[in-house]
Write a protein that holds these residues in place. Sequence first.
Motif, mmCIF file in Angstrom:
data_model
loop_
_atom_site.group_PDB
_atom_site.id
_atom_site.type_symbol
_atom_site.label_atom_id
_atom_site.label_comp_id
_atom_site.label_asym_id
_atom_site.label_seq_id
_atom_site.Cartn_x
_atom_site.Cartn_y
_atom_site.Cartn_z
ATOM 1 N N GLY A 35 0.807 -1.223 0.000
ATOM 2 C CA GLY A 35 0.000 0.000 0.000
ATOM 3 C C GLY A 35 0.832 1.261 0.000
ATOM 4 N N GLU A 36 1.607 1.418 -1.061
ATOM 5 C CA GLU A 36 2.407 2.627 -1.149
ATOM 6 C C GLU A 36 1.826 3.517 -2.245
ATOM 7 N N ALA A 37 1.598 4.794 -1.903
ATOM 8 C CA ALA A 37 1.058 5.723 -2.899
ATOM 9 C C ALA A 37 2.202 6.179 -3.771
ATOM 10 N N ARG A 38 2.513 5.431 -4.810
ATOM 11 C CA ARG A 38 3.718 5.696 -5.611
ATOM 12 C C ARG A 38 3.478 6.891 -6.546
ATOM 13 N N LEU A 39 3.819 8.078 -6.085
ATOM 14 C CA LEU A 39 3.668 9.295 -6.890
ATOM 15 C C LEU A 39 4.901 10.160 -6.706
ATOM 16 N N PRO A 40 5.220 11.006 -7.695
ATOM 17 C CA PRO A 40 6.439 11.818 -7.577
ATOM 18 C C PRO A 40 6.347 12.800 -6.404
ATOM 19 N N VAL A 41 7.495 13.111 -5.827
ATOM 20 C CA VAL A 41 7.522 14.099 -4.730
ATOM 21 C C VAL A 41 7.262 15.482 -5.334
ATOM 22 N N LEU A 42 6.318 16.190 -4.761
ATOM 23 C CA LEU A 42 6.020 17.553 -5.204
ATOM 24 C C LEU A 42 7.268 18.420 -4.984
ATOM 25 N N PRO A 43 7.700 19.207 -6.004
ATOM 26 C CA PRO A 43 8.954 19.965 -5.860
ATOM 27 C C PRO A 43 8.966 20.871 -4.617
ATOM 28 N N GLN A 44 7.824 21.451 -4.285
ATOM 29 C CA GLN A 44 7.782 22.348 -3.110
ATOM 30 C C GLN A 44 8.105 21.588 -1.823
ATOM 31 N N LEU A 45 7.759 20.308 -1.789
ATOM 32 C CA LEU A 45 8.074 19.509 -0.592
ATOM 33 C C LEU A 45 9.585 19.302 -0.496
ATOM 34 N N ALA A 46 10.206 19.040 -1.650
ATOM 35 C CA ALA A 46 11.664 18.861 -1.661
ATOM 36 C C ALA A 46 12.355 20.156 -1.238
ATOM 37 N N GLU A 47 11.804 21.308 -1.666
ATOM 38 C CA GLU A 47 12.383 22.600 -1.257
ATOM 39 C C GLU A 47 12.314 22.759 0.256
ATOM 40 N N GLN A 48 11.165 22.416 0.827
ATOM 41 C CA GLN A 48 11.020 22.530 2.288
ATOM 42 C C GLN A 48 12.002 21.616 3.006
ATOM 43 N N LEU A 49 12.201 20.436 2.434
ATOM 44 C CA LEU A 49 13.141 19.497 3.053
ATOM 45 C C LEU A 49 14.544 20.109 3.081
ATOM 46 N N ALA A 50 14.917 20.751 1.980
ATOM 47 C CA ALA A 50 16.251 21.380 1.912
ATOM 48 C C ALA A 50 16.344 22.520 2.936
ATOM 49 N N ILE A 51 15.305 23.327 3.019
ATOM 50 C CA ILE A 51 15.315 24.431 4.001
ATOM 51 C C ILE A 51 15.441 23.864 5.414
ATOM 52 N N GLY A 52 14.749 22.732 5.648
ATOM 53 C CA GLY A 52 14.732 22.128 6.991
ATOM 54 C C GLY A 52 16.043 21.477 7.390
ATOM 55 N N ALA A 53 16.973 21.358 6.440
ATOM 56 C CA ALA A 53 18.238 20.679 6.755
ATOM 57 C C ALA A 53 18.958 21.338 7.930
ATOM 58 N N ALA A 54 18.727 22.635 8.100
ATOM 59 C CA ALA A 54 19.411 23.344 9.196
ATOM 60 C C ALA A 54 18.809 22.999 10.561
ATOM 61 N N ARG A 55 17.671 22.336 10.561
ATOM 62 C CA ARG A 55 17.008 22.046 11.855
ATOM 63 C C ARG A 55 17.626 20.782 12.459
ATOM 64 N N SER A 56 18.800 20.948 13.004
ATOM 65 C CA SER A 56 19.554 19.775 13.462
ATOM 66 C C SER A 56 19.462 19.539 14.974
ATOM 67 N N ALA A 57 18.799 20.439 15.696
ATOM 68 C CA ALA A 57 18.656 20.227 17.150
ATOM 69 C C ALA A 57 17.528 19.219 17.404
ATOM 70 N N TYR A 58 17.563 18.587 18.580
ATOM 71 C CA TYR A 58 16.498 17.632 18.912
ATOM 72 C C TYR A 58 15.112 18.297 18.945
ATOM 73 N N GLY A 59 14.983 19.365 19.693
ATOM 74 C CA GLY A 59 13.678 20.030 19.807
ATOM 75 C C GLY A 59 12.724 19.251 20.690
ATOM 76 N N PRO A 60 11.514 19.811 20.919
ATOM 77 C CA PRO A 60 10.551 19.174 21.824
ATOM 78 C C PRO A 60 10.091 17.792 21.316
ATOM 79 N N VAL A 61 9.849 16.868 22.239
ATOM 80 C CA VAL A 61 9.447 15.502 21.863
ATOM 81 C C VAL A 61 8.159 15.519 21.026
#
Length: 435
Positions: A35-61
């Motif tokens: 049951g995998e929804a095999r569809l391409p990753v939306l480019p905007q999601l990939a952009e957010q992932l790249a922006i999020g790379a700096a979020r390297s601290a643990y942060g709240p549980v």
Amino acid sequence: MTAVTFAPPSPNLALNQLVDRRRAQGDSLIHLAFGEARLPVLPQLAEQLAIGAARSAYGPVAGAEGVRAAVAGYFTRRGLPTDPDRIVVGPGSKPLLMAVQLAVPGDVLLPQPAWNTYAPQAAYAGKQVFGVPIPAEYGGMPDPGALSETIRRARRSGGDPRLLVLTLPDNPTGTLAPPAAVREICAVARAEDLLIVSDEIYRDIVHDPRATPFLSPAEVAPERTVVTTGLSKTLGLGGWRIGAVRFPAGEAGELLRDSVVAAASELWSTLAGPMQQVAEYAFAEPPEIVERKRASARLHGEVARAVHRIAVDAGAVCRPPAGGFYVYPDFEPLRDRLAAHGITDSASLAAQLLDGSGIVVLGGHLLGDRPQALRFKAATSLLYGDERQQEEALLAAEPARLPHIAAALSTIAEGFAQLTRPHPTAPHRTSEESR
Ligand SMILES: Cc1ncc(COP(=O)(O)O)c(C=O)c1O
């Protein structure tokens, strides 16, 4: 040295590995078991992932304030007003479901059949599972009368059912329980003091939302319903592992949330920082996300309906799909003809489809269904082809007519027809892993 027994991997993951192995050996297979929804990753999601790379601290549980507010907004827009404090995000809804099972005492009631992970999770949490049959019209929720009866029997046998897991829309049947039935089930849950876990991971994949009313148990029994969701299915991000859970308001809900957060703190610490960035963006539902969900729900519906038609044309009975990307045919009307081919239960049915036609399905016995029943789950979302073909399928007016999808559909039709062809040869029983 003490021996340790490990449970086998989840049957859908095991079959997925089997398919990879056999394809690597050159076999051509139609994979309907994952049951995998095999569809391409939306480019905007990939952009957010790249922006999020700096979020390297643990942060709240439980997740940062921003992502919890976005998930709270997602639920609020769906008629479930939610304070961000009632949200916990995690690496997929699977571990969140496990944490809820660990946090709640007593045993578990499951629709029969149900998604193959709930029962093993209950076993890991030291719980007994009581299966309750589903009605003829829908799955993901037991028949209300059968639920009351099962609770009585469970208690008489020393069980202590306290948790009821529902799936709306359902995996494996691809159906959605109607509002009247949701109300009835919630009334039973109240009378019997059950906590409801409403797994709504397929909520945004209702194929025709205008024609199919969705009522969450959390609207009817808000004080006792936990809702889980995630981005694996609606946005095809299974491998990114983003899930969320919404707890009831009030003291009992807070206690439960705190127990889940305590388990999370010992098991996974927090959702990965870059994924929190993605989740905050996606749960806020900007227009491109809304559009992608609409297009993918339409595609999933078109192809699931095509496989449904094939099953019915082959002589099976099958609930019409309304959400997700599954159908669950029942070949009972063909029992005598199948028996002539040595097919007498869901294991031999799945094995014959694999060995005779290269079609991989998940037998109902792996989903808690009666092993003698001639039923299986077919996930239809891996038929969309490679990434370019998936884009094409998302845009197509009639995706089931695209050559690559049409070819897979005709192989399925031929495989189902072959099950009952006269002059049978005995089925090859070589597919150990499909049993
Ligand atoms: C009904 C249901 N719930 C939960 C999940 C788990 O999804 P995830 O852990 O990726 O959020 C799945 C995935 O197959 C599912 O089918």
